[in-house]
Design a protein around this motif. Sequence first.
Motif, mmCIF file in Angstrom:
data_model
loop_
_atom_site.group_PDB
_atom_site.id
_atom_site.type_symbol
_atom_site.label_atom_id
_atom_site.label_comp_id
_atom_site.label_asym_id
_atom_site.label_seq_id
_atom_site.Cartn_x
_atom_site.Cartn_y
_atom_site.Cartn_z
ATOM 1 N N TYR A 1 0.764 4.896 1.286
ATOM 2 C CA TYR A 1 -0.330 6.171 1.701
ATOM 3 C C TYR A 1 -0.228 7.535 1.931
ATOM 4 N N SER B 1 -12.271 -7.490 1.046
ATOM 5 C CA SER B 1 -11.596 -6.025 1.208
ATOM 6 C C SER B 1 -10.518 -6.042 1.681
ATOM 7 N N GLY C 1 -8.995 -12.196 0.205
ATOM 8 C CA GLY C 1 -9.469 -11.165 0.886
ATOM 9 C C GLY C 1 -9.849 -10.769 2.699
ATOM 10 N N GLN C 2 -9.075 -10.623 3.164
ATOM 11 C CA GLN C 2 -8.900 -10.415 4.648
ATOM 12 C C GLN C 2 -7.668 -9.458 4.522
ATOM 13 N N VAL C 3 -7.648 -8.354 5.425
ATOM 14 C CA VAL C 3 -6.604 -7.765 6.013
ATOM 15 C C VAL C 3 -5.546 -8.169 6.964
ATOM 16 N N TYR D 1 0.975 -0.922 -0.281
ATOM 17 C CA TYR D 1 0.104 -0.150 -0.065
ATOM 18 C C TYR D 1 0.767 0.740 0.152
ATOM 19 N N ASN E 1 -13.480 -6.448 10.007
ATOM 20 C CA ASN E 1 -11.925 -7.145 10.993
ATOM 21 C C ASN E 1 -11.294 -5.028 11.837
ATOM 22 N N LEU F 1 -5.642 6.680 1.327
ATOM 23 C CA LEU F 1 -4.518 5.658 0.713
ATOM 24 C C LEU F 1 -4.848 6.109 -1.246
ATOM 25 N N LYS G 1 -5.350 -6.136 17.590
ATOM 26 C CA LYS G 1 -6.100 -6.082 16.963
ATOM 27 C C LYS G 1 -7.862 -7.622 16.488
ATOM 28 N N GLN H 1 -0.758 -4.459 9.467
ATOM 29 C CA GLN H 1 0.086 -3.585 7.943
ATOM 30 C C GLN H 1 0.907 -3.514 9.036
ATOM 31 N N LEU I 1 -7.826 -0.927 3.915
ATOM 32 C CA LEU I 1 -7.872 -0.685 5.791
ATOM 33 C C LEU I 1 -8.839 1.250 5.635
ATOM 34 N N PHE J 1 -10.384 -9.498 14.847
ATOM 35 C CA PHE J 1 -11.540 -10.545 13.804
ATOM 36 C C PHE J 1 -12.114 -11.422 13.862
ATOM 37 N N PHE K 1 -8.850 -2.612 13.428
ATOM 38 C CA PHE K 1 -7.237 -2.666 14.336
ATOM 39 C C PHE K 1 -6.892 -1.231 15.083
ATOM 40 N N ASN L 1 -11.266 -2.416 7.957
ATOM 41 C CA ASN L 1 -11.069 -3.911 6.990
ATOM 42 C C ASN L 1 -12.454 -4.151 6.812
ATOM 43 N N GLN M 1 -15.992 -6.848 5.396
ATOM 44 C CA GLN M 1 -16.083 -8.294 4.566
ATOM 45 C C GLN M 1 -16.849 -8.049 4.341
#
Lengths: 116, 117
Positions: free
Chosen positions: A35, B102, A100-102, A33, B32, A45, B49, A105, B105, B51, B34, B94, B96
């Motif tokens: 930013y 997705s 599909g999850q992050v 990414y 999710n 972003l 975090k 970071q 963030l 989840f 953070f 984030n 879902q």
Amino acid sequence: NAGVTQTPKFRILKIGQSMTLQCTQDMNHNYMYWYRQDPGMGLKLIYYSVGAGITDKGEVPNGYNVSRSTTEDFPLRLELAAPSQTSVYFCASSYAPRTGQVGEQFFGPGTRLTVL
Amino acid sequence: AQSVSQHNHHVILSEAASLELGCNYSYGGTVNLFWYVQYPGQHLQLLLKYFSGDPLVKGIKGFEAEFIKSKFSFNLRKPSVQWSDTAEYFCAVNPQYSGAGSYQLTFGKGTKLSVIP
């Protein structure tokens, strides 16, 4: 293990000049990414990538370009710099706990850019 | 587009005071969540975090956060702050999406915390 590295740390550009901000990660993360951070505005972003050869626009992509030829590198190109691009730029990388999850970071130290 | 609201722009506390920073998000589905911290002159680092599972999550340096789904909130708490907690704190979400995730963030605008010795 250096994590996410960015160069340069500081740069002053004149209006209309171009430059590339470098970003490298050594954690084998698929997601990367870019930013920008402006005072009181949080992180916006610019572009992101989910793997080599795949990039997509974020919230504020105008005036920037990216490429992702390898998993490790994700350079950000500024063409025709403008004063509105004065900001601190952070590169980040992330793993994917599930498709599909992050995940968390990991951020680089940032590049402080001033356009005069 | 989803949004993340951090209602407090700047919080000033004395050492040993308790801290609670608010975070609300707009997405109605699974998320999710953070919290990141940015110490002066440094980059963002993860505090904690969420989840799934226990909605009360514990992070580093004595911080914790509680996910309240009905309130779309993920507030950050610490029972007793120290001068070294002076930093800017960012909440991030984030979402879902159904059928696909997705990759982004969305960050709040941040809350500056100043702790007075």
